[in-house]
Motif scaffolding. Structure first.
Motif, short mmCIF file in Angstrom:
data_model
loop_
_atom_site.label_atom_id
_atom_site.label_comp_id
_atom_site.label_asym_id
_atom_site.label_seq_id
_atom_site.Cartn_x
_atom_site.Cartn_y
_atom_site.Cartn_z
N TYR A 221 42.21 12.65 6.19
CA TYR A 221 42.76 13.55 7.20
C TYR A 221 43.52 12.85 8.33
O TYR A 221 43.79 13.47 9.36
CB TYR A 221 41.66 14.45 7.79
CG TYR A 221 40.92 15.23 6.74
CD1 TYR A 221 41.55 16.26 6.04
CD2 TYR A 221 39.60 14.92 6.42
CE1 TYR A 221 40.88 16.96 5.06
CE2 TYR A 221 38.92 15.62 5.43
CZ TYR A 221 39.57 16.65 4.75
OH TYR A 221 38.92 17.33 3.76
N LYS B 68 46.51 14.85 8.90
CA LYS B 68 46.32 16.27 9.23
C LYS B 68 45.61 16.50 10.56
O LYS B 68 45.38 17.63 10.94
CB LYS B 68 45.50 16.95 8.13
CG LYS B 68 46.25 17.19 6.83
CD LYS B 68 45.34 17.96 5.88
CE LYS B 68 46.13 18.50 4.70
NZ LYS B 68 45.27 19.30 3.81
N GLN C 286 42.33 20.01 13.40
CA GLN C 286 43.14 19.95 12.21
C GLN C 286 44.45 20.71 12.43
O GLN C 286 44.47 21.79 13.03
CB GLN C 286 42.40 20.57 11.02
CG GLN C 286 41.15 19.81 10.61
CD GLN C 286 41.46 18.42 10.09
OE1 GLN C 286 42.17 18.27 9.10
NE2 GLN C 286 40.93 17.40 10.74
N TYR D 217 48.78 20.82 10.60
CA TYR D 217 49.45 20.79 9.29
C TYR D 217 50.84 20.18 9.47
O TYR D 217 51.34 20.04 10.58
CB TYR D 217 49.54 22.18 8.68
CG TYR D 217 50.42 23.15 9.45
CD1 TYR D 217 51.73 23.39 9.05
CD2 TYR D 217 49.94 23.82 10.58
CE1 TYR D 217 52.54 24.27 9.75
CE2 TYR D 217 50.74 24.70 11.29
CZ TYR D 217 52.05 24.93 10.86
OH TYR D 217 52.85 25.78 11.56
N THR E 219 47.46 14.06 0.93
CA THR E 219 48.28 15.25 0.77
C THR E 219 49.58 14.82 0.13
O THR E 219 50.15 13.80 0.48
CB THR E 219 48.58 15.92 2.12
OG1 THR E 219 49.18 14.95 2.98
CG2 THR E 219 47.30 16.42 2.76
#
Length: 412
Positions: A322, A325, A333, A335, A392
């Motif tokens: 993460y 993110k 969090q 995006y 990701t």
């Protein structure tokens, strides 16, 4: 009593044609043995020995390979991605130093070629490391593994040395300057750190280099596929080698600049994402998998590691989960609507939008500060690269150049 470890650099002084040929023979045999042992999936020293025993190498290089290959085979490496950047390794018994202060060139090294055949070479050390060499020569320091490689036509040896320092003390983590290193596609590499007030400052992005590498890789895949369809495998192989050499040139320049960036600070530590095994768990379809598995994470990691070692700069790795993110400001969090942009979803956070790669680099540095570091002082000072991809999938669309440079607010 504090134990200190340092990587010493010795430049081999103008080897003649015969010795240069022997050095290249050693390198070629070593890299072929490494490649073959890796392709054989050797996960133990015994298995590696069964492969490397047949190569024209000294026992010191074979023993180093037997220890090293199982470390590589424990991950998801691609041998073609790694072998050309790997130096020739020798175990600590292989190298010998000779000191002749009466000569213009004072230091000589004995480099094992194969079996009982050795090459004595004059060598110039880094002047700042003279006291370490004298400690090795006097037996006051212990020699570890050594690595032989060629850079820009010049041959070098890196030698790991360890010694005790009376009354010395190591720099604490709090005294270090952690520099986050984000490796991606929109920006090939991004580095950033926090200043004394905790604000992200002096980021550097290699976005143009990311575009260059994407273009070269696209050309490679398109052209070689067409040539292979026409039955021109030999031309395709030669064409592909030329393109990958151009990519390697970009990698080497960028990683030199990354290490030079770190070298500006007092007690720097370069913090990389530990990407081991992540690739094994990714499946984004054939097209995206080809991009991710062909990407040069391993090479970039390896080059940063050994160039940092030349400067005596520490390298650590952290859990990558993460980092792309998470908002570096509030920790919530968010995006990425595109590769260049990070959006925080916390209405109470002042940040809103930020340059995505800089945000990721700051989060990577913060992992070190929070004590989540996964520093791996590899066995035998192993500076091999962790492999893997992103958590990701990168967006296939290219980042807008203006956004890449201007998104977010950070100190200059």
């Amino acid at each position: 009593m504090t134990t200190l470890t340092k990587t010493l650099e010795l430049k081999l002084v103008e080897p003649n044609a015969h010795k240069r040929r022997k050095l290249r023979e050693t390198r070629e045999a070593y890299q072929q043995a490494l490649h073959d042992a890796f392709d054989a999936g050797c996960t133990t020293q015994t298995e590696a020995n069964d492969v490397v025993v047949n190569y024209k190498l000294s026992g010191y290089a074979k023993n180093a390979l037997k220890k090293y290959v199982p470390q590589l085979c424990g991950g998801s490496y691609n041998a073609n991605e790694l072998h050309d950047d790997h130096p020739v390794r020798f175990t600590n018994e292989g190298l010998r130093l000779d000191h002749k202060p009466e000569n213009a060139i004072e230091w000589y090294v004995k480099i094992p070629h194969h079996e009982d055949y050795h090459l004595w070479m004059p060598a110039q050390p880094n002047p700042e490391q003279r006291d370490w060499l004298e400690a090795l020569n006097a037996g006051d320091a212990t020699m570890g593994e050594s690595r032989l490689f060629e850079r820009d036509g010049t041959w070098y040896l890196h030698v790991t040395a360890t010694r005790d320092a009376e009354g010395g003390s190591e720099v604490s983590d709090e005294e270090r300057t952690p520099i986050g290193v984000d490796i991606g596609e929109a920006s090939l590499v991004t580095v950033c750190h926090r200043d004394d007030h905790g604000s992200p400052t002096r980021p550097e992005l290699w976005a143009d280099e990311g575009k260059t590498v994407r273009r070269l890789r696209k050309t490679y895949f398109t052209a070689t596929r067409r040539l292979q369809t026409r039955g021109s495998e030999r031309i395709a192989e030669s064409f592909g080698d030329d393109l990958w050499n151009q990519i390697d040139d970009v990698f080497h320049r960028v990683t030199r600049e990354v290490v030079a960036y770190a070298d500006r600070f007092e007690n720097p530590v370069l913090v990389l994402e530990d990407l081991t095994h992540i690739r094994e768990n990714m499946d984004y379809g054939a097209f995206m998998n080809r991009r991710l598995h062909g990407w040069g994470f391993a090479k970039l990691h390896a080059q940063i590691r050994y160039k940092a070692a030349e400067k005596g700069i520490r390298v650590e790795t952290v859990n990558p989960a993460y980092t792309s993110k998470t908002c570096h400001c509030c920790g919530e969090q968010g995006y990425r609507p595109d590769q260049a942009t990070f959006k925080c979803t916390n209405d109470a956070c002042w940040m809103g939008e930020y340059q995505a790669d800089v945000n990721g680099a700051v989060n990577i540095a913060d992992r070190y500060l929070s004590g989540e570091s996964r520093f791996r002082e590899h066995e035998n000072d192993d500076d091999s690269a962790e492999d893997g991809g992103r958590l990701t999938a990168p967006q296939d669309s290219q980042a807008d150049a203006t956004k890449q440079e201007t998104l977010g607010t950070y100190a200059s």
